[in-house]
Design a protein around this motif. Structure first.
Motif, PDB file in Angstrom:
ATOM      1  N   TRP A 108      -3.280  -9.480  -2.083  1.00  0.00           N
ATOM      2  CA  TRP A 108      -2.214  -8.367  -2.464  1.00  0.00           C
ATOM      3  C   TRP A 108      -1.025  -8.945  -2.933  1.00  0.00           C
ATOM      4  O   TRP A 108      -0.505 -10.171  -2.700  1.00  0.00           O
ATOM      5  CB  TRP A 108      -1.938  -7.368  -1.348  1.00  0.00           C
ATOM      6  CG  TRP A 108      -1.142  -7.970  -0.161  1.00  0.00           C
ATOM      7  CD1 TRP A 108       0.138  -7.989   0.060  1.00  0.00           C
ATOM      8  CD2 TRP A 108      -1.741  -8.803   0.977  1.00  0.00           C
ATOM      9  NE1 TRP A 108       0.453  -8.684   1.297  1.00  0.00           N
ATOM     10  CE2 TRP A 108      -0.760  -9.167   1.786  1.00  0.00           C
ATOM     11  CE3 TRP A 108      -3.121  -9.155   1.399  1.00  0.00           C
ATOM     12  CZ2 TRP A 108      -1.027  -9.896   2.966  1.00  0.00           C
ATOM     13  CZ3 TRP A 108      -3.370  -9.802   2.549  1.00  0.00           C
ATOM     14  CH2 TRP A 108      -2.332 -10.184   3.213  1.00  0.00           C
ATOM     15  N   HIS A 109      -0.345  -8.426  -3.745  1.00  0.00           N
ATOM     16  CA  HIS A 109       1.076  -8.796  -4.329  1.00  0.00           C
ATOM     17  C   HIS A 109       2.107  -8.256  -3.263  1.00  0.00           C
ATOM     18  O   HIS A 109       2.304  -7.141  -3.174  1.00  0.00           O
ATOM     19  CB  HIS A 109       1.197  -8.134  -5.744  1.00  0.00           C
ATOM     20  CG  HIS A 109       2.327  -9.044  -6.532  1.00  0.00           C
ATOM     21  ND1 HIS A 109       3.550  -9.260  -6.285  1.00  0.00           N
ATOM     22  CD2 HIS A 109       2.222  -9.966  -7.549  1.00  0.00           C
ATOM     23  CE1 HIS A 109       4.025 -10.074  -7.015  1.00  0.00           C
ATOM     24  NE2 HIS A 109       3.417 -10.596  -7.752  1.00  0.00           N
ATOM     25  N   TYR A 154      -3.038  -4.198 -10.688  1.00  0.00           N
ATOM     26  CA  TYR A 154      -3.557  -3.767  -9.352  1.00  0.00           C
ATOM     27  C   TYR A 154      -2.199  -4.298  -8.307  1.00  0.00           C
ATOM     28  O   TYR A 154      -1.674  -5.252  -8.356  1.00  0.00           O
ATOM     29  CB  TYR A 154      -4.616  -4.720  -8.880  1.00  0.00           C
ATOM     30  CG  TYR A 154      -5.788  -4.442  -9.758  1.00  0.00           C
ATOM     31  CD1 TYR A 154      -6.412  -3.120  -9.910  1.00  0.00           C
ATOM     32  CD2 TYR A 154      -6.704  -5.325 -10.480  1.00  0.00           C
ATOM     33  CE1 TYR A 154      -7.300  -2.629 -10.795  1.00  0.00           C
ATOM     34  CE2 TYR A 154      -7.782  -5.023 -11.297  1.00  0.00           C
ATOM     35  CZ  TYR A 154      -8.074  -3.846 -11.447  1.00  0.00           C
ATOM     36  OH  TYR A 154      -9.147  -3.617 -12.148  1.00  0.00           O
ATOM     37  N   ASP A 155      -2.237  -3.523  -7.064  1.00  0.00           N
ATOM     38  CA  ASP A 155      -1.534  -3.931  -5.892  1.00  0.00           C
ATOM     39  C   ASP A 155      -2.337  -4.723  -4.831  1.00  0.00           C
ATOM     40  O   ASP A 155      -1.519  -5.693  -4.230  1.00  0.00           O
ATOM     41  CB  ASP A 155      -0.982  -2.623  -5.195  1.00  0.00           C
ATOM     42  CG  ASP A 155      -0.321  -1.703  -6.193  1.00  0.00           C
ATOM     43  OD1 ASP A 155       0.545  -2.318  -6.811  1.00  0.00           O
ATOM     44  OD2 ASP A 155      -0.545  -0.432  -6.176  1.00  0.00           O
ATOM     45  N   ALA A 156      -3.522  -4.591  -5.119  1.00  0.00           N
ATOM     46  CA  ALA A 156      -4.372  -5.362  -4.029  1.00  0.00           C
ATOM     47  C   ALA A 156      -5.884  -5.584  -4.628  1.00  0.00           C
ATOM     48  O   ALA A 156      -6.153  -4.666  -5.355  1.00  0.00           O
ATOM     49  CB  ALA A 156      -4.502  -4.793  -2.632  1.00  0.00           C
ATOM     50  N   LEU A 170      -1.703   3.565  -4.493  1.00  0.00           N
ATOM     51  CA  LEU A 170      -1.928   1.988  -4.331  1.00  0.00           C
ATOM     52  C   LEU A 170      -3.244   2.002  -5.166  1.00  0.00           C
ATOM     53  O   LEU A 170      -4.226   2.496  -4.862  1.00  0.00           O
ATOM     54  CB  LEU A 170      -2.540   2.082  -2.895  1.00  0.00           C
ATOM     55  CG  LEU A 170      -2.756   0.564  -2.143  1.00  0.00           C
ATOM     56  CD1 LEU A 170      -2.642   0.494  -0.606  1.00  0.00           C
ATOM     57  CD2 LEU A 170      -3.761  -0.156  -2.766  1.00  0.00           C
ATOM     58  N   ARG A 171      -2.951   0.893  -5.853  1.00  0.00           N
ATOM     59  CA  ARG A 171      -3.905   0.720  -7.001  1.00  0.00           C
ATOM     60  C   ARG A 171      -4.675  -0.502  -6.622  1.00  0.00           C
ATOM     61  O   ARG A 171      -4.467  -1.769  -6.308  1.00  0.00           O
ATOM     62  CB  ARG A 171      -3.213   0.224  -8.067  1.00  0.00           C
ATOM     63  CG  ARG A 171      -2.426   1.296  -8.936  1.00  0.00           C
ATOM     64  CD  ARG A 171      -1.433   0.804  -9.992  1.00  0.00           C
ATOM     65  NE  ARG A 171      -0.449  -0.074  -9.346  1.00  0.00           N
ATOM     66  CZ  ARG A 171       0.401  -0.577 -10.114  1.00  0.00           C
ATOM     67  NH1 ARG A 171       0.681  -0.503 -11.309  1.00  0.00           N
ATOM     68  NH2 ARG A 171       1.254  -1.438  -9.441  1.00  0.00           N
ATOM     69  N   LEU A 218      -4.023  -8.478 -10.796  1.00  0.00           N
ATOM     70  CA  LEU A 218      -3.063  -8.429  -9.645  1.00  0.00           C
ATOM     71  C   LEU A 218      -1.734  -9.194 -10.323  1.00  0.00           C
ATOM     72  O   LEU A 218      -0.521  -8.677  -9.822  1.00  0.00           O
ATOM     73  CB  LEU A 218      -3.905  -9.280  -8.578  1.00  0.00           C
ATOM     74  CG  LEU A 218      -2.823  -9.503  -7.136  1.00  0.00           C
ATOM     75  CD1 LEU A 218      -2.721  -8.125  -6.542  1.00  0.00           C
ATOM     76  CD2 LEU A 218      -3.629 -10.350  -6.133  1.00  0.00           C
ATOM     77  N   GLY A 240       0.326  -6.672 -12.838  1.00  0.00           N
ATOM     78  CA  GLY A 240       0.600  -5.426 -12.433  1.00  0.00           C
ATOM     79  C   GLY A 240      -0.098  -4.187 -12.558  1.00  0.00           C
ATOM     80  O   GLY A 240       0.111  -3.294 -11.993  1.00  0.00           O
ATOM     81  N   ALA A 271       4.259  -5.432  -4.353  1.00  0.00           N
ATOM     82  CA  ALA A 271       3.879  -4.446  -4.415  1.00  0.00           C
ATOM     83  C   ALA A 271       3.545  -3.581  -3.180  1.00  0.00           C
ATOM     84  O   ALA A 271       3.108  -2.353  -3.186  1.00  0.00           O
ATOM     85  CB  ALA A 271       2.786  -4.300  -5.482  1.00  0.00           C
ATOM     86  N   LEU A 272       3.206  -4.398  -2.164  1.00  0.00           N
ATOM     87  CA  LEU A 272       2.440  -3.833  -0.978  1.00  0.00           C
ATOM     88  C   LEU A 272       2.991  -4.249   0.222  1.00  0.00           C
ATOM     89  O   LEU A 272       3.317  -5.540   0.392  1.00  0.00           O
ATOM     90  CB  LEU A 272       1.113  -4.183  -0.995  1.00  0.00           C
ATOM     91  CG  LEU A 272      -0.015  -3.378   0.119  1.00  0.00           C
ATOM     92  CD1 LEU A 272      -0.042  -1.989  -0.465  1.00  0.00           C
ATOM     93  CD2 LEU A 272      -1.277  -3.907  -0.010  1.00  0.00           C
ATOM     94  N   ARG A 301       5.648  -3.635 -11.544  1.00  0.00           N
ATOM     95  CA  ARG A 301       6.186  -3.522 -10.234  1.00  0.00           C
ATOM     96  C   ARG A 301       6.851  -2.302  -9.885  1.00  0.00           C
ATOM     97  O   ARG A 301       6.873  -2.139  -8.874  1.00  0.00           O
ATOM     98  CB  ARG A 301       6.383  -4.877  -9.712  1.00  0.00           C
ATOM     99  CG  ARG A 301       5.590  -6.141  -9.947  1.00  0.00           C
ATOM    100  CD  ARG A 301       4.366  -5.966  -9.054  1.00  0.00           C
ATOM    101  NE  ARG A 301       3.395  -7.211  -9.457  1.00  0.00           N
ATOM    102  CZ  ARG A 301       2.201  -6.746  -9.269  1.00  0.00           C
ATOM    103  NH1 ARG A 301       1.457  -5.813  -8.529  1.00  0.00           N
ATOM    104  NH2 ARG A 301       1.236  -7.819  -9.780  1.00  0.00           N
TER     105      ARG A 301
END
Length: 317
Positions: free
Chosen positions: A273-274, A139-141, A93-94, A134, A137, A277-278, A85
């Motif tokens: 989304w996390h 992916y961010d979304a 942005l992943r 997600l 870590g 992270a976003l 993170r």
């Protein structure tokens, strides 16, 4: 088959719950689906992992060994996710996705709604893998689908919004199929067909199809599981199978897409989304980009446009 993180999660949830039924509810899958997955895992590990007793599902000696290893691996992956993170400012942005038709135009829309923001996209065949990515870590979304009443469990720290609710699934047929000339197809008329699904349909799709076919009076022959969308279209064109289809799926040579009468199978498309992270404003922009990407698919087939225009209450806000 190789063991993946989602398989380790499934084994741990069975042990924690003490029964397949409770574990299936926690995982958001059907009990038959989880039972079949456990049998595949046991073939890889080389023996039974659980036995049934008066107290429920109890791990065998091999099961205890697998659980101990799974606990260490999942703990390390969670720790890795925490470190992941801490990405530097300006990092891409992943985004993780399953094989949804809006994916074809989503990147164009992110360029419009998130100008200057680099976006990387990974395609997964498993919704469980997306959710785990997600939380871990990777992916961010994520953008994913759920069929009928199926709900995908999301990790701690995740927020989600429904992009499209109640999307009616259609069927893809060979263009020379006797039912291809109809405006809509009754599911009961497909009783003798071979069906195709994706190789890892853990979004509730196969279960929804089986339940809908049971209500129509037959059990579907699920003969093919294929990961490649283009290959699946080619097999339908050759008359080898029929398949469920999103209504906005693109046209493909030798095939037609027709709505199912009465909409016996419906789907939701969601964005998660996390929050670590976003930022909230970027999540809003990503949601808007996904909404526009979906809208770009509604003219692929006249029946989809008709459904879209008739249901403004289901349009993303």
């Amino acid at each position: 088959m190789q063991l993946e993180l989602r398989h380790l999660v499934a084994v741990c949830r069975i042990a924690e719950a003490g029964s397949l039924g409770r574990a299936a509810r926690r995982l958001g899958v059907s009990q038959p689906s989880l039972s079949a997955q456990l049998r595949r895992i046991e073939r890889v590990t080389g023996g039974e992992l659980f036995t049934r007793s008066r107290y429920g599902m109890e791990p065998t000696p091999l099961g205890r060994l697998v659980l101990a290893t799974a606990g260490r691996v999942l703990s390390e992956m969670d720790a890795l996710g925490t470190h992941a993170r801490a990405v530097p400012a300006g990092a891409p942005l992943r985004l993780g996705c399953i094989l949804l038709v809006l994916l074809d135009t989503l990147l164009e829309r992110t360029d419009l709604f998130l100008p200057g923001r680099e976006v990387t996209v990974d395609l997964e065949h498993s919704v469980t893998a997306l959710s785990r990515g997600l939380g871990g870590g990777r992916y961010d979304a994520i953008v994913y689908g759920e069929v009928n009443d199926h709900e995908v469990p999301l990790p701690d720290g995740a927020l989600a919004r429904t992009l499209i609710a109640g999307e009616p699934f259609a069927v893809r047929l060979p263009e020379d199929h006797p039912l291809a000339a109809r405006d809509a197809v009754d599911l009961a008329d497909l009783a003798g067909e071979s069906w195709m699904t994706l190789i890892e349909d853990d979004d509730g799709g196969p279960e929804a199809l089986v339940e809908a076919c049971a209500r129509a009076g037959f059990a579907p022959a699920l003969r093919y599981r294929i990961a490649d969308r283009r290959m699946s279209y080619e097999m339908v064109a050759r008359g080898r199978a029929v398949s469920l289809s999103q209504p906005g799926a693109p046209a493909a040579p030798g095939t037609v897409v027709r709505p199912l009468a009465g909409s016996p199978v419906t789907g939701r498309i969601r964005l998660a989304w996390h929050r670590a992270a976003l930022p909230a404003h970027e999540a809003e922009l990503l949601f808007a980009a996904a909404a526009r990407a979906y809208e770009a698919t509604v003219d692929n087939h006249p029946f989809h446009r008709a459904w879209w225009d008739a249901h403004p209450e289901l349009h993303p806000v």
